[in-house]
Design an enzyme around this catalytic site. Structure first.
Site, mmCIF file in Angstrom:
data_model
loop_
_atom_site.group_PDB
_atom_site.id
_atom_site.type_symbol
_atom_site.label_atom_id
_atom_site.label_comp_id
_atom_site.label_asym_id
_atom_site.label_seq_id
_atom_site.Cartn_x
_atom_site.Cartn_y
_atom_site.Cartn_z
ATOM 1 N N ARG A 26 1.019 -1.482 -0.173
ATOM 2 C CA ARG A 26 0.213 -0.132 -0.113
ATOM 3 C C ARG A 26 1.002 1.424 -0.159
ATOM 4 O O ARG A 26 1.318 1.370 0.736
ATOM 5 C CB ARG A 26 -1.088 0.037 1.760
ATOM 6 C CG ARG A 26 -2.030 0.774 1.345
ATOM 7 C CD ARG A 26 -3.083 1.499 2.641
ATOM 8 N NE ARG A 26 -1.708 1.312 3.319
ATOM 9 C CZ ARG A 26 -2.629 1.395 4.920
ATOM 10 N NH1 ARG A 26 -4.578 1.232 4.527
ATOM 11 N NH2 ARG A 26 -1.975 1.592 5.491
ATOM 12 N N THR A 83 -1.059 7.268 -0.558
ATOM 13 C CA THR A 83 -2.409 7.884 -1.279
ATOM 14 C C THR A 83 -3.241 6.551 -0.992
ATOM 15 O O THR A 83 -4.810 5.919 -1.202
ATOM 16 C CB THR A 83 -2.329 7.438 -3.311
ATOM 17 O OG1 THR A 83 -1.451 5.798 -3.409
ATOM 18 C CG2 THR A 83 -1.269 7.860 -3.599
ATOM 19 N N ASP A 124 -0.206 -3.155 12.698
ATOM 20 C CA ASP A 124 0.326 -3.621 10.939
ATOM 21 C C ASP A 124 0.574 -5.754 11.099
ATOM 22 O O ASP A 124 1.525 -5.661 11.691
ATOM 23 C CB ASP A 124 1.094 -3.103 10.712
ATOM 24 C CG ASP A 124 1.885 -3.595 9.191
ATOM 25 O OD1 ASP A 124 2.123 -4.747 8.924
ATOM 26 O OD2 ASP A 124 1.765 -2.500 8.540
ATOM 27 N N ASP A 130 4.386 -6.646 10.186
ATOM 28 C CA ASP A 130 5.526 -6.141 11.488
ATOM 29 C C ASP A 130 5.400 -7.099 11.934
ATOM 30 O O ASP A 130 6.382 -7.058 12.764
ATOM 31 C CB ASP A 130 5.288 -4.693 11.201
ATOM 32 C CG ASP A 130 5.840 -3.811 10.259
ATOM 33 O OD1 ASP A 130 6.845 -4.200 9.373
ATOM 34 O OD2 ASP A 130 5.081 -2.466 10.555
#
Length: 228
Positions: free
Chosen positions: A122, A126, A218, A221
């Site tokens: 991603r 944006t 996340d 991660d």
């Protein structure tokens, strides 16, 4: 001995809920326990990976109940009888990199599955998906694709993956995510209404940087221990 194939309609455990025609929230006491551990910010990467594997196993069990079975002869230590084996080519499609954490447990259940990787990330400015890796062959699509990604947030990366699979020619796609947002599910349903979606939990919100809330942070991660 002649062979025949049989299929079953998707069946859900008594605790699970069908949210829409192709959306299943797989509620279960074991899922609730493992999901709680995933959400906990104090859970170590080692434990986080273990809980992801367990949840992927439970999701895959639910998502594969309607696969076609071919009857085959089998000889036991006592006699001859009839058993079954999968009659379709199954493709396991992890969305890199977080989806890798769900591959091994599904392969344990379906050791004959083909694994095809799709690399998407991603763009943080944006929030749009960027494809950086794809090794799908130009022809001979699998019969059923199981797309695995722990998180379905906006659905942008998943929409890109589903479009790639549609171009490949896959006619039956099942999406397996541990946590999804309501917005992500609606976006996938709008563009790919025939895709079955199996999730452990649907969370209500996305924050201003498009992370699922309450979510679990996340997933990539935390799986790969790359937190700042």
């Amino acid at each position: 001995m002649s062979t025949t194939t049989t299929s079953r309609s998707p069946q859900m455990s008594p605790h699970s809920q069908q949210i829409a025609s192709g959306v299943f929230e797989v509620a279960h006491p074991l899922i609730e326990c493992h999901l709680t551990a995933l959400r906990d910010q104090s859970t170590s990467p080692l434990s986080f990976r273990a809980h992801v594997r367990r949840l992927a196993t439970l999701l895959a069990y639910e998502a594969t109940q309607d696969l076609l079975i071919e009857q085959v002869p089998v000889t036991t230590p006592l006699t001859k009888t009839t058993g079954g084996k999968l009659a379709q080519r199954i493709g396991l499609v992890p969305i890199l990199r977080a989806g890798l954490g769900m591959v091994d447990p599904v392969l344990d259940l379906i050791p004959t599955a083909e694994v095809w990787h799709l690399g998407l990330y991603r763009d943080e400015d944006t929030a749009q998906p960027v494809e950086y890796y794809s090794k799908l062959p130009p022809d001979h699509p699998v019969d059923v694709a199981l797309v695995v990604d722990p998180m379905l947030a906006t659905g942008g990366s998943m929409l890109a993956a589903l479009e790639t699979l549609r171009t490949w020619g896959v006619t039956q796609v099942k999406l397996l995510s541990i946590i999804a947002s309501e917005e992500g599910i609606k976006n996938v349903e709008a563009e790919f209404p025939d895709t079955q979606i199996y999730v452990c939990k649907i969370d209500p919100d996305l924050n201003d940087v498009k992370y699922i809330v309450p979510g679990l942070g996340d997933a990539g991660d935390r799986i790969f221990n790359t937190l700042d």
